[in-house]
Motif scaffolding. Structure first.
Motif, short mmCIF file in Angstrom:
data_model
loop_
_atom_site.label_atom_id
_atom_site.label_comp_id
_atom_site.label_asym_id
_atom_site.label_seq_id
_atom_site.Cartn_x
_atom_site.Cartn_y
_atom_site.Cartn_z
N TYR A 1 0.39 -1.29 0.27
CA TYR A 1 0.04 0.41 0.10
C TYR A 1 1.15 1.49 0.13
CZ TYR A 1 -3.68 -4.10 1.24
OH TYR A 1 -4.11 -5.12 1.75
N ARG A 2 2.39 1.55 0.64
CA ARG A 2 2.72 2.07 1.39
C ARG A 2 3.70 2.40 -0.43
NH1 ARG A 2 3.51 -0.39 5.39
NH2 ARG A 2 3.39 1.50 7.71
N ILE A 3 4.29 1.32 -1.28
CA ILE A 3 4.29 1.75 -2.56
C ILE A 3 4.01 2.90 -3.63
CG2 ILE A 3 5.02 0.05 -4.71
CD1 ILE A 3 6.06 -1.57 -2.63
N TYR A 4 2.09 1.68 -3.63
CA TYR A 4 1.18 2.52 -4.53
C TYR A 4 0.75 3.83 -4.19
CZ TYR A 4 0.47 -1.38 -7.19
OH TYR A 4 1.60 -2.85 -8.54
N GLU B 1 5.45 16.25 -1.94
CA GLU B 1 4.81 15.67 -0.93
C GLU B 1 5.23 14.82 -0.72
OE1 GLU B 1 0.68 14.18 -0.28
OE2 GLU B 1 0.95 16.44 -1.16
N ALA B 2 5.67 13.31 -2.03
CA ALA B 2 5.63 12.41 -2.41
C ALA B 2 7.47 11.71 -1.15
CB ALA B 2 6.62 11.59 -3.49
N ASN B 3 8.74 12.72 -1.59
CA ASN B 3 9.60 12.50 -1.41
C ASN B 3 9.45 12.42 0.04
OD1 ASN B 3 13.09 12.79 -1.59
ND2 ASN B 3 12.48 14.77 -0.59
N THR B 4 8.77 13.29 0.94
CA THR B 4 8.51 13.59 2.37
C THR B 4 7.87 12.43 2.53
OG1 THR B 4 8.37 16.09 1.84
CG2 THR B 4 7.79 14.73 3.93
N LEU B 5 6.88 12.06 1.96
CA LEU B 5 6.56 10.73 2.75
C LEU B 5 7.20 9.87 2.51
CD1 LEU B 5 3.66 9.51 4.02
CD2 LEU B 5 3.54 8.97 1.59
N ASN C 1 14.22 -1.54 5.32
CA ASN C 1 14.18 -2.69 4.51
C ASN C 1 13.19 -3.24 3.82
OD1 ASN C 1 16.74 -2.41 5.32
ND2 ASN C 1 16.84 -3.54 7.54
N GLU C 2 11.74 -3.60 4.93
CA GLU C 2 11.39 -3.75 4.24
C GLU C 2 10.34 -3.58 2.95
OE1 GLU C 2 10.79 -4.21 8.74
OE2 GLU C 2 10.58 -3.30 7.34
N PHE C 3 9.99 -1.79 2.83
CA PHE C 3 9.68 -1.27 1.67
C PHE C 3 10.58 -1.42 0.60
CE2 PHE C 3 9.68 2.52 -0.98
CZ PHE C 3 8.07 2.68 -1.04
N LEU C 4 11.74 -1.83 0.57
CA LEU C 4 12.75 -1.60 -0.19
C LEU C 4 12.87 -2.97 -0.75
CD1 LEU C 4 15.92 1.02 0.59
CD2 LEU C 4 14.40 1.65 -0.77
N ASN C 5 13.17 -3.85 0.31
CA ASN C 5 13.04 -5.16 -0.30
C ASN C 5 12.07 -5.15 -1.29
OD1 ASN C 5 15.04 -6.05 1.03
ND2 ASN C 5 14.21 -6.96 2.74
N LEU C 6 10.59 -4.85 -1.11
CA LEU C 6 9.40 -5.31 -1.57
C LEU C 6 9.91 -4.59 -3.60
CD1 LEU C 6 6.21 -6.46 -2.41
CD2 LEU C 6 5.82 -4.93 -1.10
N LEU C 7 9.98 -3.40 -2.79
CA LEU C 7 10.03 -2.39 -4.30
C LEU C 7 11.40 -3.13 -5.19
CD1 LEU C 7 9.07 -0.04 -5.28
CD2 LEU C 7 10.74 1.03 -4.20
N ILE C 8 12.34 -3.57 -5.26
CA ILE C 8 13.27 -3.62 -5.33
C ILE C 8 13.84 -4.77 -6.05
CG2 ILE C 8 15.61 -2.98 -5.97
CD1 ILE C 8 15.42 -0.32 -4.23
N SER C 9 13.50 -5.59 -5.00
CA SER C 9 14.08 -6.56 -5.36
C SER C 9 13.42 -7.60 -5.72
CB SER C 9 13.71 -7.83 -3.29
OG SER C 9 12.38 -7.86 -3.49
#
Length: 276
Positions: free
Chosen positions: A170-173, A186-190, A200-208
């Motif tokens: 949900y954060r990614i979208y 606003e996207a950069n701040t959030l 770690n969790e966010f980057l793993n899902l987005l980039i892995s």
């Protein structure tokens, strides 16, 4: 959608097969229809093993004239056992616009588990155009999502995140929807808040390279990484960080032809940003 399918079958007996028993029981209680049953009502849990109950389900399902199911191997096998049985994908039973309207109108009907509610909201986001950036009208004309619609779709994600807080999908979208709205600052701040709290969790899902299977197909998060390259500027330090980390995930031609990224930056200031 399953609710509307059941309501359309008032003159036929309907049996619900599901692993989510509590949700199905809520549904049956809300409907209060004499022609709708739960498969569990016919099982003998005291004498049947798990394997035997599975075989029982397949056998019972095979007697149906129509089986509404997506990619269930049980539904496919039951259809094979009965040449007169027909498997129907419930998500192709209605148009995309109808699916969006059905979920939106009936979302609050049942008191389901928070995870179920969150996914219903995500499905609203998907059917509303959150994944497929360009909508097509009845006459085949391209209809770009306007800012008001994108704000509405983003609100579904924000509500879903409250219900399923550890789901970084949900954060990614949410970030990607802000990109599509042109709200880069606003996207950069959030994004900075997300990275600080769940980096770690966010980057793993987005980039892995993981993918998110959804009813409309398979959405790969790598497709969303192009936006981080488009908006890669020093003043957007969090976006720049992800742009650097994800560069090797970009298609090879982007490495050799950087002008495509610059072209994307130019297009980002036009309605064509809805392509990304």
């Amino acid at each position: 959608m399953n609710l509307l399918i059941i309501l359309s079958k008032k003159k036929q007996n309907v049996i619900i097969f599901t692993d989510d028993i509590s949700s199905a029981e809520h549904l049956l209680k809300a409907l209060n229809l004499t022609n709708v049953y739960l498969a569990n009502d016919f099982r003998d849990f005291n004498t049947l093993s798990q394997t035997q109950m599975l075989l029982y389900d397949i056998s019972l399902m095979s007697f149906a004239n129509k089986i509404y199911g997506t990619h269930s191997s049980v539904a496919r096998l039951a259809t094979c056992l009965n040449s007169k049985s027909k498997q129907i994908d419930p998500h192709s039973f209605f148009t995309k616009k109808q699916r969006y309207s059905i979920i939106k109108q009936n979302y609050s009907l049942l008191n389901l588990h928070p995870d179920q509610k969150a996914y219903s909201l995500f499905y609203l986001f998907v059917t509303g155009g959150g994944i497929e950036e360009i909508e097509f009208g009845d006459k085949g004309k391209r209809n770009f999502l306007n800012s008001k619609k994108l704000i509405e779709l983003q609100s579904y994600l924000e509500e879903a995140l409250k219900l399923d807080y550890d789901n970084d999908k949900y954060r990614i979208y949410i970030i990607n929807t802000l990109f599509r709205r042109g709200k880069i600052k606003e996207a950069n701040t959030l994004l900075g808040e997300y990275l600080k709290e769940r980096g770690n969790e966010f980057l793993n899902l987005l980039i892995s390279g993981e993918s998110e299977k959804i009813y409309l197909g398979k959405a790969t998060f790598h497709k969303l990484l192009l936006n981080y390259q488009i908006y890669n500027k020093a003043k957007y330090e969090n976006i720049a960080k992800i742009a650097e980390l994800s560069l090797n995930k970009m298609p090879k031609y982007l490495h050799k032809k950087r002008y495509k990224i610059y072209l994307g930056r130019i297009l980002s200031f036009t309605p064509l940003r809805c392509y990304f």
